[in-house]
Design an enzyme around this catalytic site. Sequence first.
Site, PDB file in Angstrom:
ATOM      1  N   HIS A  18      -6.395   4.450   3.863  1.00 34.02           N
ATOM      2  CA  HIS A  18      -5.398   5.444   4.283  1.00 34.02           C
ATOM      3  C   HIS A  18      -5.080   6.412   3.143  1.00 34.02           C
ATOM      4  O   HIS A  18      -5.150   7.641   3.316  1.00 34.02           O
ATOM      5  CB  HIS A  18      -4.127   4.728   4.730  1.00 34.02           C
ATOM      6  CG  HIS A  18      -3.047   5.653   5.194  1.00 34.02           C
ATOM      7  ND1 HIS A  18      -2.856   5.967   6.517  1.00 34.02           N
ATOM      8  CD2 HIS A  18      -2.095   6.339   4.510  1.00 34.02           C
ATOM      9  CE1 HIS A  18      -1.841   6.815   6.628  1.00 34.02           C
ATOM     10  NE2 HIS A  18      -1.361   7.049   5.418  1.00 34.02           N
ATOM     11  N   GLU A  19      -4.752   5.866   1.983  1.00 31.74           N
ATOM     12  CA  GLU A  19      -4.385   6.726   0.852  1.00 31.74           C
ATOM     13  C   GLU A  19      -5.589   7.479   0.300  1.00 31.74           C
ATOM     14  O   GLU A  19      -5.444   8.581  -0.235  1.00 31.74           O
ATOM     15  CB  GLU A  19      -3.718   5.891  -0.246  1.00 31.74           C
ATOM     16  CG  GLU A  19      -2.449   5.158   0.189  1.00 31.74           C
ATOM     17  CD  GLU A  19      -1.396   6.074   0.790  1.00 31.74           C
ATOM     18  OE1 GLU A  19      -1.404   7.284   0.475  1.00 31.74           O
ATOM     19  OE2 GLU A  19      -0.585   5.592   1.595  1.00 31.74           O
ATOM     20  N   HIS A  22      -5.759  10.779   1.995  1.00 31.36           N
ATOM     21  CA  HIS A  22      -4.828  11.746   1.395  1.00 31.36           C
ATOM     22  C   HIS A  22      -5.370  12.274   0.069  1.00 31.36           C
ATOM     23  O   HIS A  22      -5.294  13.474  -0.221  1.00 31.36           O
ATOM     24  CB  HIS A  22      -3.467  11.082   1.158  1.00 31.36           C
ATOM     25  CG  HIS A  22      -2.710  10.781   2.411  1.00 31.36           C
ATOM     26  ND1 HIS A  22      -2.524  11.707   3.406  1.00 31.36           N
ATOM     27  CD2 HIS A  22      -2.073   9.649   2.821  1.00 31.36           C
ATOM     28  CE1 HIS A  22      -1.805  11.166   4.378  1.00 31.36           C
ATOM     29  NE2 HIS A  22      -1.525   9.925   4.051  1.00 31.36           N
TER      30      HIS A  22
END
Length: 418
Positions: A18-19, A22
């Site tokens: 997920h990160e 980003h």
Amino acid sequence: MTTIIAFIFMFGLLVFVHELGHLIFAKRSGMLAREFAIGFGPKIFSFMWDETVYTIRLLPVGGYVRVAGEDPEIIELKPGHHIGLEFNEQQKVNKIIVNNKSKHSHARVIEVEKADLDHSLKIHGYEVDEDEKLIFDVDPKAFFVMDEKETQIAPYDRQFASKTIPQRAMQLFAGPMMNFVLAIFVFLIIGLIQGVPAEEAIIGDVQPDSAALEAGFQKGDKVVQIEGESIRTWEEFTKIIQDNPEEELTMLINRNDQTQELTVIPQKVETQGTTIGQIGVQLALEKSVIKSVQNSVVQTYEWTKLILVNLGMLVTGQFSIDMLSGPVGIYDATDQFVQRGLYTYLTWTAALSINLGIINLLPLPALDGGRLLFVGIEAVRGKPIDPQKEGVVHFIGFALLMLLMIVVTWNDIQRLFL
């Protein structure tokens, strides 16, 4: 111990992916990503690479990528400050020593008149006890040095707010997007190793002491007719079985390119208040790269739809908050899935990844969806909302999310021990 390792791996993988989404899109758009963190709270481990500090933190309740400009800059140079300056080979400032200047014997000490580290990258000031005004050019990758800790400066063009609306929206959306990509990848791995469900009515395993075993069914049998009705898919086969409990059914099967006739009586089974028939067989699995790719997308879609339906039931009050699970509940469920085998554990991991992606896309403060909402409002009204007001909204939202996490975790503990 196996469950602990499986839970840590699963949690770390979901947050990392997920990160990572980003981080990748922050760097692609030229943002300065100060920190990539898994967990919250005190640091356990950290290292720096390519402008970013990578950390593992104590509390396993999520993670974050800290991009310059999303939070107020920690250090601000004000008129009257005495600072030390160190220079690179191009005679541009590459270190700004905020305190402990005596430890930097080569630093040039000046009194600040004004400083612009956002746009012009210049520091105006005077050497101590001198009247001559000096102007210093600052390297775009210069560092503040405070308490012997270095922090890279963030010119405006490296900050989140300087980027276009599509760039900011993509950077925020990339985290949840990567969770869906991970789910597709996990389902693909399962399909390539274990196989995918066959489209035709082909028998896989036959359960012991079942009506199918008694009737003479074997693994690999292909059902082509039931009571004279042609059967093309597994769904057609199971529907007839379920609709005829304790009714004798004559089936035509294909076994080793030869046709045989078998008679079976489905056993009556009660499930969710309904009576259905079962004969005790499972669908066969087949290995195919193309079908594994197709199945991974279908499985992700079906799980997404299921989670959205359940989320809708929660919003409408058909589910209560007591039914939600936090880290403790997820750990307990992980223990059960680990005991059922690798493929069940991997399916659980993929389902949680989809769930994480969906939850983060909800238009709630502090979540990616909430921040996307503010970007959308900016696109509509043509100007951004006051950053301080937006920050307050996200802070309150984060506090409420932490409160919800505490309540849910307490419910998990009660379910385990009461």
